[in-house]
Design a protein around this motif. Structure first.
Motif, PDB file in Angstrom:
ATOM      1  N   PRO B  11       0.816  -1.245  -0.112  1.00 19.50           N
ATOM      2  CA  PRO B  11      -0.194  -0.071   0.063  1.00 19.50           C
ATOM      3  C   PRO B  11       0.953   1.319  -0.112  1.00 19.50           C
ATOM      4  O   PRO B  11       2.018   1.254   0.711  1.00 19.50           O
ATOM      5  CB  PRO B  11      -0.947  -0.189   1.347  1.00 19.50           C
ATOM      6  CG  PRO B  11       0.116  -0.969   2.063  1.00 19.50           C
ATOM      7  CD  PRO B  11       0.639  -2.230   1.137  1.00 19.50           C
ATOM      8  N   PRO B  12       0.359   2.442  -0.604  1.00 18.18           N
ATOM      9  CA  PRO B  12       1.053   3.418  -0.934  1.00 18.18           C
ATOM     10  C   PRO B  12       1.355   4.007   0.432  1.00 18.18           C
ATOM     11  O   PRO B  12       0.259   4.286   1.330  1.00 18.18           O
ATOM     12  CB  PRO B  12       0.344   4.325  -1.781  1.00 18.18           C
ATOM     13  CG  PRO B  12      -0.966   3.957  -1.566  1.00 18.18           C
ATOM     14  CD  PRO B  12      -0.944   2.365  -1.240  1.00 18.18           C
ATOM     15  N   PRO B  19       1.413   8.885  -6.965  1.00 17.14           N
ATOM     16  CA  PRO B  19       1.326   8.077  -8.158  1.00 17.14           C
ATOM     17  C   PRO B  19       0.387   8.832  -9.140  1.00 17.14           C
ATOM     18  O   PRO B  19      -0.366   9.678  -8.695  1.00 17.14           O
ATOM     19  CB  PRO B  19       0.458   6.710  -7.965  1.00 17.14           C
ATOM     20  CG  PRO B  19      -0.151   7.069  -6.632  1.00 17.14           C
ATOM     21  CD  PRO B  19       0.616   8.144  -5.710  1.00 17.14           C
ATOM     22  N   GLY B  23      -3.015   5.130 -10.302  1.00 23.22           N
ATOM     23  CA  GLY B  23      -2.514   4.244  -9.540  1.00 23.22           C
ATOM     24  C   GLY B  23      -1.359   3.663 -10.044  1.00 23.22           C
ATOM     25  O   GLY B  23      -0.498   2.989  -9.496  1.00 23.22           O
ATOM     26  N   ARG B  24      -0.899   3.858 -11.312  1.00 27.23           N
ATOM     27  CA  ARG B  24       0.267   3.378 -12.007  1.00 27.23           C
ATOM     28  C   ARG B  24       1.320   4.426 -11.722  1.00 27.23           C
ATOM     29  O   ARG B  24       1.090   5.685 -11.475  1.00 27.23           O
ATOM     30  CB  ARG B  24      -0.069   3.127 -13.712  1.00 27.23           C
ATOM     31  CG  ARG B  24      -0.806   2.139 -13.725  1.00 27.23           C
ATOM     32  CD  ARG B  24      -0.861   1.383 -15.266  1.00 27.23           C
ATOM     33  NE  ARG B  24      -1.416   2.392 -16.012  1.00 27.23           N
ATOM     34  CZ  ARG B  24      -1.313   2.471 -17.240  1.00 27.23           C
ATOM     35  NH1 ARG B  24      -0.848   1.354 -17.694  1.00 27.23           N
ATOM     36  NH2 ARG B  24      -1.850   3.279 -18.246  1.00 27.23           N
TER      37      ARG B  24
END
Lengths: 527, 375
Positions: B11-12, B19, B23-24
């Motif tokens: 998880p970030p 990002p 989410g990439r």
């Protein structure tokens, strides 16, 4: 020199004084220097949406969060509260929305749990004494798992009183209660105040606040917006200060709309746009029989339900009367024991859940964590759930496109998340619900079944969800809203049914709904 | 159950660079994140070797000599390289056989039984039809092994689905049954009396896997590589892979959204059994040319270790399996070079896993503390 004394004469020392309370969660300022004062023998309403910070403020008071700044005084004495234990010692008791109770213990055992006392005859006598004194009717020997929500709430209040609370905090206590139970709760609160204690009532319902509170504090965006003394304000003024749009104060349309959502206005007076309803019937559930979890006994008495295109049917009831079973039966999650279910003339009974789904039945379940999301899958994947077979080409899923759509859905439904790749389980309850709703509406349902769709959402989101539900109905979707929050059902439903003990007991069209009559039906008292 | 199906990607954290909205991450971000997630692995490996070094010292041997032998044997000679790939093949397949049901929240501890059944199926065809030409016999042999492994896992899957028998229990117990079966086949059905230990006759020439290069490496390595790639694509892109993950993440929600969880779980066990069965068939057709006692080696244990170190990621499995294969091949030369018992390598592998799990606990604590201090 005489100044402090004069001040003390004019305003006696308040029971609770919180000054400059500040709380940050990472970059988010949840509480921005909040001052909050509660007088002795006062029922103090604390109003605001879920993002407003009212629950956070009370969690600081109860020692669940450590404040980043500010002071707390009780009876004029500064106190340091680092844990709920400190809070209880200082005389603060709190009843949360979800109860922390041991199901298999009796009422008395639950009340003494965590104290140094044992659940002996003396403890039981004390529980009985407290429950009689404050009108909190409970049987001290019953196991709490057998008790309805309203009674379990009384057990929580007794727990706080047993521990000697001077300040009792109730977090949204009326959400799942019938009007009669609400009345009983309020008279208990008055009895508590008469004994010299104070009650803080966290709520977003204006009507009940005005009925019972001696003072009201409105919070918004982590700040205290205003404090009103009882009788000095109107429902519209309160609604406007909660919603925060000062321009809407003068605009009766806006503030009364907010007041409807907040339960501030009487239903009969409200005129809502009725969608252009096509009259042909869409979903027909005929004499369906539904088995309970164990599979053996019937959870629902045989019942029939016909829903037209564009119609919103509300089903009110006290939790645990068969709502979950009914919702699951109407969505194909639970097999019907008998009866038929047609959607647009297509028989769905006996088909697997996937068959109902592809026929256009969409379910927004009550238990979001358990039934609604894949906690460690991303938001993108969660939005795909249920549609993966229809969306795949040759058995493969186009995740690049799914990601783009997820970004759009996150923007449309203002899901607060770092990215679409964030695991759904890391989101807050409200944001999880937005993801679930985004998924539900994206499927363009023919029949939409929602169970407690706005529980835990703030006012703006609630209003947003209401708009979406009405828009779906306007497009011809048949909607069933099952809710334990009577105000929600009344605000949405074109037609209202009451579920009691597994049976649909009455039906009232919009405009002929008397909340007290519905309340009696919800408790099984014949109207 | 303390082991949960792991999720790919961490998880970030608030400190990480933001990002892109979907989410990439940019290449730089990706690299940084990869390096970040590699740190616990590196630390775990270093710590495991450090502890092993202490043990070797206590045993009175030279740890550097031992490590040199362990780590270089695979790369020093062509023989070492081939042997490493031959070890890599069954380890990878058994690790996948563990990781695939794990994604659906099921535990397949029956890899060695499924491998033995795969070997049994392979010798049955390879011996009885030994006169068939290779282009018929070899595929038949491999398919027989794959199907036999799948059916063996199917017993546990059926018990699990029909009678709710815990699949950990049934797969482990079926391993013991398979040992008896191997013994019976090798000493009663097609025994090679001259072998001096339980072993079957040799399979027909047409059932042997062709080889490449010198020393010869069998084509089973390539087959396993293709299978590993196919599994990775299937898990990440296909509907089946998604449903598998959904069931593992929240079986109840998956059911509510129309996924037949029971069917998905059973399928995952059948696929797992097929992979383990294929491993058995490759061992027979590529390495031993017959079935013999102990053919299952310690591949089950290594497969589970690999699956857990890879945290269930089928993409990571082949790489982790390669590292473990290197250690395994180095083990015997370590014994020769430094007189350290081969079993020590297994201890090192276990320690790597242990330290990795410990690093999870520690990083969890750090995150919690950060969260607390933030609010």
């Amino acid at each position: 020199m005489s100044e402090p004394q004069a001040g003390a004469d004019r305003a006696p020392t308040p029971l609770l004084r919180m000054t400059g309370i500040r709380k940050e969660f990472g970059p988010v300022v949840a509480l921005d220097g909040v001052d909050f004062t509660v007088g002795a023998r006062e029922i103090h309403g604390l109003l605001g949406g879920n993002g407003a910070g009212k629950t956070t403020l009370m969690n600081v008071l109860y020692g669940l969060y450590a404040a980043d700044g500010g002071t707390v005084e009780i009876d004029g004495v500064p106190v340091t509260i680092g844990s709920p234990r400190d809070a209880i010692k200082a005389g603060v008791g709190m009843v949360h929305q979800s109860f922390l109770q041991v199901d298999t213990f009796t009422v008395t055992e639950n009340v003494v749990l965590g104290t140094e006392n044992s659940a002996d005859a003396a403890a039981k006598a004390r529980v009985v004494e407290l429950s009689q004194r404050f009108g909190l009717a409970v049987d001290p020997d019953r196991k709490v798992e057998d008790l309805p929500v309203g009674v379990r709430q009384r057990v929580e209040i007794l727990k706080a009183l047993y521990r000697g609370a001077k300040i009792l905090v109730l977090d949204e206590p009326t959400t799942n209660l019938t009007p009669q139970e609400v009345d009983a709760l309020f008279s208990s609160m008055k009895a508590i105040v008469d004994e010299g204690m104070s009650v803080i009532l966290i709520t977003h319902k204006i009507r009940e606040t005005m009925a019972v509170c001696g003072a009201m504090t409105v919070m918004r965006d982590g700040r205290r917006v205003a404090t009103f003394q009882g009788g000095t304000t109107t429902a519209d003024e309160l609604a406007a200060s909660m919603v925060g749009d000062s321009s809407s104060v003068g605009d009766p349309r806006n503030s009364s709309k907010a007041a409807v959502i907040l339960g501030g206005a009487e239903v009969g007076q409200t005129v809502l746009d009725t969608p252009d309803v096509q009259q042909s019937v869409r979903a027909v559930a005929e004499r369906i029989e539904i088995a309970g979890m164990a599979g053996g006994t019937a959870a629902i008495a045989p019942c029939s339900l016909a829903i037209r295109r564009g119609e919103i049917v509300g089903i009110a009831g006290v939790a645990g009367n068969g709502q979950v079973e009914l919702a699951e039966a109407l969505t194909g999650v639970r097999e019907l024991v008998a009866g038929s279910f047609e959607l647009d003339g297509v028989q769905l009974a006996g088909r697997p859940t996937a068959g109902w789904l592809s026929a256009g039945v969409v379910y927004v379940p009550e238990d979001r964590q358990r039934d609604g999301i894949l906690p460690d899958a991303s938001i993108t994947e969660n939005l795909m759930l249920g549609g993966q077979r229809e969306r795949a080409r040759g058995g493969l899923i186009d995740w690049a496109r799914a990601r783009q759509e997820a970004v759009q859905a996150i923007a449309d439904y203002s899901v607060r998340t770092p990215s679409a790749a964030t695991a759904a389980g890391q989101l807050s309850g409200g944001n999880i619900q937005r993801v679930i709703l985004a998924r539900a509406f994206a499927r363009r349902p023919k029949l939409l079944v929602l169970h407690n769709p706005t529980r835990g959402l703030d006012i703006a989101s609630t209003s947003f969800v209401f708009d979406r539900i009405r828009a779906a109905a306007a497009e011809g979707c048949a909607v069933v809203v099952i809710s334990e929050d009577l105000d929600e059902v009344i605000a949405l439903a074109d037609r209202l049914s009451v579920i009691y003990s597994g049976a649909l007991v009455a039906e009232r069209p919009r405009g002929a709904i008397d909340p007290y009559e519905v309340g009696r039906l919800m408790m099984g008292v014949a109207a | 159950m303390t082991i949960t199906a792991p999720t790919p990607g961490s998880p970030p954290t608030p400190a990480a660079p933001a990002p892109m909205p979907d989410g990439r991450h940019s290449l730089a971000q990706k690299t940084r994140r990869l390096l970040g997630s590699a740190i616990p692995y590196l630390l775990a490996v270093v710590a495991a070797f450090a502890v092993t070094a202490v043990i070797i010292l206590l045993l009175g041997h030279d740890p550097f000599k031992a490590f040199q032998a362990v780590l270089t044997t695979s790369f020093k000679t062509p023989n070492g390289i081939v042997e490493t790939f031959h070890k890599w093949t069954p380890i990878t397949l058994l690790a996948l056989a563990f990781a695939i049901p794990l994604a659906a929240g099921r535990f397949n501890i029956g890899g060695e039984g499924q491998l033995i059944l795969g070997a049994t199926g392979a010798v049955a065809v390879g011996i009885t039809l030994s006169d068939l030409p290779a282009f018929v016999l070899l595929p038949l042999t491999l398919i027989a092994g794959t199907v036999a492994g799948s059916l063996w896992a199917g017993i546990a899957a059926w018990l699990m689905q029909r009678f709710k028998v815990n699949e950990i229990l049934s797969t482990v117990l079926l391993n013991f049954v398979s040992f008896q079966l191997l013994d019976y086949v090798a000493s009663e059905v097609w025994p090679n009396v001259g072998a001096g230990f339980p072993a079957t006759e040799y399979i027909g020439k047409g059932a042997e896997l062709p080889t490449i290069g010198k020393p010869p490496m069998h084509y089973g390595v390539l087959l396993a590589l293709l299978v590993a790639i196919a599994v990775a694509v299937w898990m990440r892109r296909s509907v089946g892979g998604f449903e598998l993950k959904a069931v593992g993440s929240n079986e109840r929600a998956a059911k509510v959204h129309g996924i037949r969880a029971g069917k998905v779980a059973v399928t995952s066990m059948l696929v797992a059994g097929a992979l383990a069965g294929l491993a058995g068939a490759i061992e027979v057709t590529g390495v031993h040319e017959r079935m013999l006692e102990g053919i299952q080696s310690n591949f089950l244990l290594l497969g589970i270790i690999v699956g857990l170190i890879a945290r269930g990621s089928v993409v990571a499995v082949p790489f982790v399996a390669f590292g473990i294969a290197v250690l395994e091949v180095g083990a015997s030369s370590m014994q020769r070079a430094a007189q350290v018992p081969v079993e020590l390598v297994l201890i090192t592998e276990g320690l790597i896993l242990l330290f990795l799990l410990a690093s999870d606990v520690i990083s969890g604590r750090i995150k919690l503390r950060r969260k607390r201090s933030n609010g």
